[in-house]
Write a protein that holds these residues in place. Structure first.
Motif, short mmCIF file in Angstrom:
data_model
loop_
_atom_site.label_atom_id
_atom_site.label_comp_id
_atom_site.label_asym_id
_atom_site.label_seq_id
_atom_site.Cartn_x
_atom_site.Cartn_y
_atom_site.Cartn_z
N ASP A 258 0.90 -1.14 -0.08
CA ASP A 258 -0.09 -0.17 0.08
C ASP A 258 1.07 1.13 0.25
N ILE A 259 0.53 2.30 -0.82
CA ILE A 259 1.36 3.46 -1.01
C ILE A 259 0.38 4.56 -0.63
N PHE A 260 0.93 5.47 0.51
CA PHE A 260 0.27 6.58 0.81
C PHE A 260 0.67 7.92 0.55
N GLY A 261 -0.20 8.68 0.09
CA GLY A 261 0.24 10.05 -0.23
C GLY A 261 -0.65 11.05 0.94
N ILE A 262 -0.01 11.95 1.19
CA ILE A 262 -0.63 13.04 2.12
C ILE A 262 -0.22 14.29 1.93
N ALA A 263 -1.36 14.98 1.50
CA ALA A 263 -1.16 16.57 1.19
C ALA A 263 -1.58 17.41 2.53
N HIS A 264 -1.23 18.35 3.15
CA HIS A 264 -1.82 19.10 4.21
C HIS A 264 -1.49 20.52 4.34
N ASP A 265 -2.34 21.31 5.08
CA ASP A 265 -1.97 22.51 5.28
C ASP A 265 -2.23 22.79 6.85
N GLU A 266 -2.44 23.84 7.20
CA GLU A 266 -2.72 24.43 8.61
C GLU A 266 -4.17 23.90 9.03
N LEU A 267 -5.19 23.53 7.99
CA LEU A 267 -6.35 23.26 8.34
C LEU A 267 -6.73 21.82 8.26
N ALA A 268 -6.32 21.10 7.05
CA ALA A 268 -6.95 20.00 6.87
C ALA A 268 -5.41 19.35 6.10
N ALA A 269 -6.04 17.99 5.94
CA ALA A 269 -5.12 17.20 5.05
C ALA A 269 -5.88 16.02 4.26
N ARG A 282 -4.84 -2.45 -7.69
CA ARG A 282 -6.16 -3.12 -7.45
C ARG A 282 -7.13 -2.12 -6.91
N GLY A 283 -6.68 -1.09 -6.20
CA GLY A 283 -7.93 -0.13 -5.51
C GLY A 283 -7.29 1.19 -5.19
N VAL A 284 -8.14 1.98 -5.16
CA VAL A 284 -7.69 3.43 -4.79
C VAL A 284 -8.57 4.06 -3.75
N ARG A 285 -8.07 4.58 -2.50
CA ARG A 285 -9.17 4.89 -1.40
C ARG A 285 -8.56 6.30 -1.17
N GLY A 286 -9.55 7.47 -0.87
CA GLY A 286 -8.94 8.76 -0.46
C GLY A 286 -9.83 9.35 0.51
N TRP A 287 -9.38 10.01 1.62
CA TRP A 287 -10.31 10.70 2.37
C TRP A 287 -9.63 12.04 2.76
N VAL A 288 -10.38 12.76 3.74
CA VAL A 288 -9.87 13.83 4.07
C VAL A 288 -9.89 14.11 5.86
N ALA A 365 -3.13 13.48 -3.81
CA ALA A 365 -3.46 13.84 -2.53
C ALA A 365 -3.45 15.27 -2.62
N ARG A 366 -2.52 16.05 -3.28
CA ARG A 366 -2.68 17.30 -3.64
C ARG A 366 -3.78 17.78 -4.35
N ASN A 367 -4.25 17.19 -5.27
CA ASN A 367 -5.20 17.43 -5.93
C ASN A 367 -6.50 17.45 -5.35
N ALA A 368 -6.50 16.35 -4.38
CA ALA A 368 -7.91 15.94 -3.78
C ALA A 368 -7.92 17.07 -2.62
N LEU A 369 -7.06 17.43 -2.08
CA LEU A 369 -7.07 18.67 -1.02
C LEU A 369 -7.53 19.85 -1.71
N MET A 370 -6.86 20.38 -3.00
CA MET A 370 -7.51 21.44 -3.56
C MET A 370 -8.81 21.49 -4.13
N LEU A 371 -9.23 20.01 -4.36
CA LEU A 371 -10.84 19.86 -4.55
C LEU A 371 -11.76 20.07 -3.48
N TYR A 372 -11.28 19.70 -2.38
CA TYR A 372 -11.95 19.60 -1.11
C TYR A 372 -12.13 21.25 -0.71
N LYS A 373 -11.05 21.73 -0.69
CA LYS A 373 -11.24 23.24 -0.42
C LYS A 373 -12.01 23.99 -1.41
N THR A 374 -11.63 23.73 -2.64
CA THR A 374 -12.45 24.53 -3.85
C THR A 374 -14.07 24.21 -3.55
#
Length: 639
Positions: A258-269, A282-288, A365-374
């Protein structure tokens, strides 16, 4: 402000052994759960002078009224107890997972006499082997449909299976060859279970072995002139190859990780998890994750892994962006979760294919953080609440429907630029962004002053009697707006429209410089504030203390978004200035035309690398000899 809280336990009362601690409020609610190798050393960090604590830590300590601890035998036991308590108490100051998705899995019920393959979100099927999680249900169903051609096992419901047993007639899948039909005795239950085990083994990563075996059987049948069997094997092989083509080959066949990527700032990751089995994704999972306290990347990794494997078995290799301090204990914790033999190892991918895939995961992960904030900023209800909260927090008479934010960017004092971004009703208005080139400045505060003086000078063009407010209604065309019985012609000069709120990127010094620009310009009636990046504090002019917004508030998210947008816009302009600056210098060198300048920049990829290159490296560029290379070095290093 007092030095620390009155209820602080005496240092001698706190043991130096490993353990888990809990902060509670007056009502007994658990606010925060943490672990420590030395309880005394860790808890001492919370009882420093309050002014020296991080704002979020200070808020947690001031909200608490007591702390209690439990001593355990080792840091590994502390890790286990911390995990249990976080699940039990759901403390508000611990990391909050916003993963409200229920991910689909592919399950094979090997514990049943007649195993079944199904797509499910239920992780509690007894004796089932799970594969995933996956992001799309349709993708799994499509894969299963292909796989049943090669492994014709049962996929029907229990009711359908019993009905077929009673009537002696198989369902459609049995008739078209996608089920071996154990329900009517076409195959024994033992042979059917063997097919199910092969299916599970294939999904577990042993895919190349099956394709090789079927290929051999097809060739053997063809040589024996058993063309019917050869055609059946050919269809099975085609189905397997089609299924394999839907999952990318990224690593060697023996890799399960399993390979993890984490993008974070002061408020969220944002967390991305790529599940690699048999070298394939075989699968991809993402959360905030909502960050309440100020967690660094290693601490985030620790928390993420504990939560990621609360409902699934970890593989033997887990790649993370940074190793936590308690790596050894965390490996033991994850190894205990595994039901199959093998020790779990945490690693950081350094080079090769794994590092390349880790970079891809981090990018996701960076794209997911940007999308979450947007998305959060783009929600109408959230925007309305954010504007109302900003109005209340800053003591404004009206909501800040038009906000302008300013940021300064430079490279070691050269190519100084500033940006102005505009948000209306909480949304960016990119057609109204402005860029400023600053010829000379002593520091960032002077740059802010110069920028705002130039911007505020344009407010003189604004129509009187509140015409700018009505002008905001008539944005698309030139319009005439009637104010108080008089005709006011509104020009399409949006740059001149008066903002409700000016925001500068920075703390007290930057706010003071902006206020000086407002005073010197004689402009009144515009609210001013600054946002300091490290602690996300909002500073007002002539204030000794910042305004603290709740960490998860929509107002702070909107402040952060407009600040980040101003920073992005400034950096982009500054890079353009650097590029044009070096391009003009290169153009002045005899023998360098536009084509060779373009080749130089393309070869080195950045201005920094080109400036640092020696003559030998520059001669590797097509069309540039030693003499010209030396001229380029001299031209770039001698202003």
């Amino acid at each position: 402000m007092s030095e620390t809280v009155s209820w602080r336990p005496k240092a001698g009362e706190i043991p130096t052994a490993p353990g888990v601690y809990r902060f509670r409020d007056d009502g007994g609610r658990v606010l925060y759960v943490g672990k420590a190798n030395s309880l005394r050393a860790r808890l001492a960090n919370y009882f420093q002078p309050l002014r020296s604590l991080h704002e979020r830590t200070r808020r947690m300590v001031l909200s608490a009224s007591s702390v209690e601890w439990t001593v355990v035998g080792s840091e590994f036991e502390a890790l286990q107890l911390e995990y249990t308590w976080i699940k039990e108490f759901d403390p508000p100051f611990n990391v909050k997972f916003r993963d409200d998705k229920s991910y689909p899995y592919l399950a094979i019920t090997l514990g049943e006499p007649v195993p079944r393959v199904l797509v499910t979100r239920n992780k509690n099927l007894k004796g089932a082997r799970y594969f995933g999680p996956y992001t799309k249900v349709w993708a799994i169903r499509e894969t299963v449909d292909l796989m049943l051609k090669a492994f014709p096992m049962r996929s029907c419901s229990d009711a359908t299976y019993k009905r077929a047993e009673q009537t002696g007639r198989p369902c459609l899948l049995g008739d078209i060859g996608k089920c071996a039909a154990p329900c009517v005795g076409r195959i024994s239950k033992e042979d059917h279970k063997s097919i199910a085990l092969d299916f599970a083994s294939f999904m577990g990563g042993n895919d190349t072995r099956y394709t090789a075996e079927i290929s051999k059987k097809m060739m053997a049948s063809s040589q024996e002139m058993d063309y019917e069997s050869a055609a059946r094997y050919r269809d099975q092989l085609s189905a397997l190859e089609n299924a394999l083509s839907k999952s990318s080959v990224v690593l060697s066949d023996e890799v399960d990780a399993d390979i993890f990527g984490i993008a974070h700032d002061e408020l969220a990751a944002a967390v991305q998890q790529f599940i690699v089995r048999g070298g394939r994704i075989r699968g991809v999972r993402g959360w905030v994750v909502d960050k309440e306290l100020d967690l660094e990347l290693p601490e985030l990794v620790d928390t993420v892994l504990q939560n990621a494997y609360g409902d699934q078995e970890p593989p033997r290799d887990i790649y993370v962006p940074a190793l936590p301090d308690d790596t050894a204990e965390l490996e033991m914790f994850l190894t205990d979760i595994r039901t199959t033999p093998g020790k779990v190892a945490l690693r950081v991918a350094q080079r090769g294919d794994k590092a390349a895939l880790a970079l891809t995961v981090s990018t996701n992960a960076r794209n997911a953080l940007m999308l979450y904030k947007t998305r959060r900023s783009g929600d109408f209800v959230a925007r309305s609440q954010a504007l109302a909260d900003i109005q209340e927090a800053l003591g404004m008479t009206d909501a800040p429907l038009r906000m302008e934010c300013y940021d300064v960017s430079h490279l070691s004092g050269t190519n100084i630029v500033a940006s102005m971004v505009v948000f209306e009703d909480g949304l960016p208005r990119k057609d109204q962004y402005r860029r400023f080139s600053i010829a000379d400045s002593t520091d960032d505060t002077e740059s802010i002053y110069q920028t705002l003086m130039r911007r505020l000078a344009h407010l003189e063009d604004e129509p009187d009697a509140g015409a700018a407010a009505e002008a905001a209604i008539a944005l698309s065309t030139d319009a005439t707006v009637v104010v108080g019985g008089d005709d006011v012609t509104v020009e399409r000069k949006r740059f001149a429209y008066r903002p409700n709120l000016l925001i500068v990127d920075g703390g007290q010094p930057q706010v003071a410089a902006a206020q000086r620009a407002l005073d010197d310009s004689g402009v009144t009636g515009i609210q001013l504030c600054g946002i300091a990046k490290r602690l996300e504090e909002i500073w007002l002019p002539d204030s000794d203390y910042p305004v603290i917004l709740p960490r998860n508030s929509d107002a702070l998210f909107l402040f952060q978004r407009i600040r980040d947008e101003a920073h992005r816009f400034a950096i982009t302009f500054q890079r353009q200035k650097r590029k044009s600056d070096i391009t003009s210098k290169l153009a002045d060198i005899p023998g360098l035309g536009p084509a060779r300048v373009s080749e130089l920049l393309k070869h080195f990829g950045s201005v920094t690398r080109l400036r640092a290159a020696d003559a030998a490296a520059i001669t590797e560029v097509k069309g540039i000899g030693p003499s010209l290379a030396q001229q380029i070095v001299d031209g770039l290093r001698n202003p």
